[in-house]
Design an enzyme around this catalytic site. Structure first.
Site, PDB file in Angstrom:
ATOM      1  N   HIS A 222      -1.559   3.172  -8.520  1.00  0.00           N
ATOM      2  CA  HIS A 222      -1.922   2.237  -9.599  1.00  0.00           C
ATOM      3  C   HIS A 222      -1.687   2.867 -10.954  1.00  0.00           C
ATOM      4  O   HIS A 222      -1.806   4.076 -11.114  1.00  0.00           O
ATOM      5  CB  HIS A 222      -3.390   1.808  -9.489  1.00  0.00           C
ATOM      6  CG  HIS A 222      -4.365   2.946  -9.442  1.00  0.00           C
ATOM      7  ND1 HIS A 222      -4.613   3.656  -8.282  1.00  0.00           N
ATOM      8  CD2 HIS A 222      -5.137   3.514 -10.397  1.00  0.00           C
ATOM      9  CE1 HIS A 222      -5.506   4.608  -8.537  1.00  0.00           C
ATOM     10  NE2 HIS A 222      -5.834   4.553  -9.811  1.00  0.00           N
TER      11      HIS A 222
ATOM     12  N   HIS B 159       0.840  -1.197   0.000  1.00  0.00           N
ATOM     13  CA  HIS B 159       0.000   0.000   0.000  1.00  0.00           C
ATOM     14  C   HIS B 159       0.873   1.244   0.000  1.00  0.00           C
ATOM     15  O   HIS B 159       1.534   1.561   0.984  1.00  0.00           O
ATOM     16  CB  HIS B 159      -0.935   0.030   1.215  1.00  0.00           C
ATOM     17  CG  HIS B 159      -1.819   1.243   1.226  1.00  0.00           C
ATOM     18  ND1 HIS B 159      -3.040   1.267   0.598  1.00  0.00           N
ATOM     19  CD2 HIS B 159      -1.622   2.480   1.740  1.00  0.00           C
ATOM     20  CE1 HIS B 159      -3.579   2.480   0.743  1.00  0.00           C
ATOM     21  NE2 HIS B 159      -2.733   3.224   1.447  1.00  0.00           N
TER      22      HIS B 159
HETATM   23  P1  AMP Z   1      -8.099   6.819 -10.243  1.00  0.00           P
HETATM   24  O1  AMP Z   1      -7.915   6.720  -8.739  1.00  0.00           O
HETATM   25  O2  AMP Z   1      -8.864   8.027 -10.647  1.00  0.00           O
HETATM   26  O3  AMP Z   1      -6.823   6.693 -11.019  1.00  0.00           O
HETATM   27  O4  AMP Z   1      -9.005   5.623 -10.747  1.00  0.00           O
HETATM   28  C1  AMP Z   1      -9.470   4.568  -9.963  1.00  0.00           C
HETATM   29  C2  AMP Z   1     -10.009   3.510 -10.901  1.00  0.00           C
HETATM   30  O5  AMP Z   1     -10.393   2.386 -10.126  1.00  0.00           O
HETATM   31  C3  AMP Z   1     -11.236   3.925 -11.714  1.00  0.00           C
HETATM   32  O6  AMP Z   1     -10.948   3.759 -13.119  1.00  0.00           O
HETATM   33  C4  AMP Z   1     -12.330   2.967 -11.242  1.00  0.00           C
HETATM   34  O7  AMP Z   1     -13.208   2.578 -12.271  1.00  0.00           O
HETATM   35  C5  AMP Z   1     -11.517   1.800 -10.716  1.00  0.00           C
HETATM   36  N1  AMP Z   1     -12.184   1.000  -9.680  1.00  0.00           N
HETATM   37  C6  AMP Z   1     -12.803   1.451  -8.565  1.00  0.00           C
HETATM   38  N2  AMP Z   1     -13.265   0.428  -7.823  1.00  0.00           N
HETATM   39  C7  AMP Z   1     -12.935  -0.703  -8.489  1.00  0.00           C
HETATM   40  C8  AMP Z   1     -13.138  -2.097  -8.242  1.00  0.00           C
HETATM   41  N3  AMP Z   1     -13.778  -2.540  -7.148  1.00  0.00           N
HETATM   42  N4  AMP Z   1     -12.682  -2.976  -9.152  1.00  0.00           N
HETATM   43  C9  AMP Z   1     -12.039  -2.549 -10.255  1.00  0.00           C
HETATM   44  N5  AMP Z   1     -11.792  -1.249 -10.535  1.00  0.00           N
HETATM   45  C10 AMP Z   1     -12.240  -0.349  -9.677  1.00  0.00           C
HETATM   46 ZN    ZN Z   2      -4.169  -0.116  -0.337  1.00  0.00          ZN
END
Ligand code: AMP
Ligand code: ZN
Length: 115
Positions: A101, A47
């Site tokens: 990520h 994390h």
């Molecule tokens: P960001 O923090 O803006 O870079 O993007 C977070 C990404 O996580 C977004 O594209 C969401 O669609 C994706 N996301 C959120 N929750 C989930 C989940 N449970 N499983 C897969 N993707 C997710």
């Molecule tokens: Zn985490």
């Protein structure tokens, strides 16, 4: 593992995800709201909230994150046409989940991002 981090919960199998690749350092799974035909998330299992939190000892692991992106992209048939790896960092980028990520986007000719 950080409480209330949705990606830590996915790593620990507490919530489901479509996992495509996993090793000791990295998890790759499908984004729940894809914005391109192929939209994957590549995350370190450690994390780390943002790039600003990276420590010198994280360098090898972050290399593995990027190598995993190439491995999965190849497996998904993107070796000829390629892909985009992009990461949001904090407020101005629109980062929503504060577990570092990369988004892997591909499967079509991508427009460049608005600036
Ligand atoms: P960001 O923090 O803006 O870079 O993007 C977070 C990404 O996580 C977004 O594209 C969401 O669609 C994706 N996301 C959120 N929750 C989930 C989940 N449970 N499983 C897969 N993707 C997710
Ligand atoms: Zn985490």
């Amino acid at each position: 593992m950080v409480q209330d981090c949705i990606f830590c919960k996915i790593i620990n199998k507490e919530i489901p995800a479509e996992v495509l690749y996993e090793n000791d350092d990295v998890l790759v799974f499908k984004d729940i709201k894809p914005v391109s035909p192929i939209h994957l998330l590549i995350i370190p299992k450690k994390h780390i909230p943002t790039f600003f939190d990276l420590q010198p000892e994280d360098s090898r692991m972050m290399g593995e994150v990027q190598r995993a992106a190439a491995t999965v992209a190849r497996d998904m048939g993107l070796a000829q046409k390629g892909f985009r790896l992009v990461a949001n960092c904090m407020e101005d980028s629109g980062q929503v989940i504060f577990h570092l990520h990369y988004h892997l986007l591909g499967g079509k000719r991508l427009p460049w991002l608005a600036g």
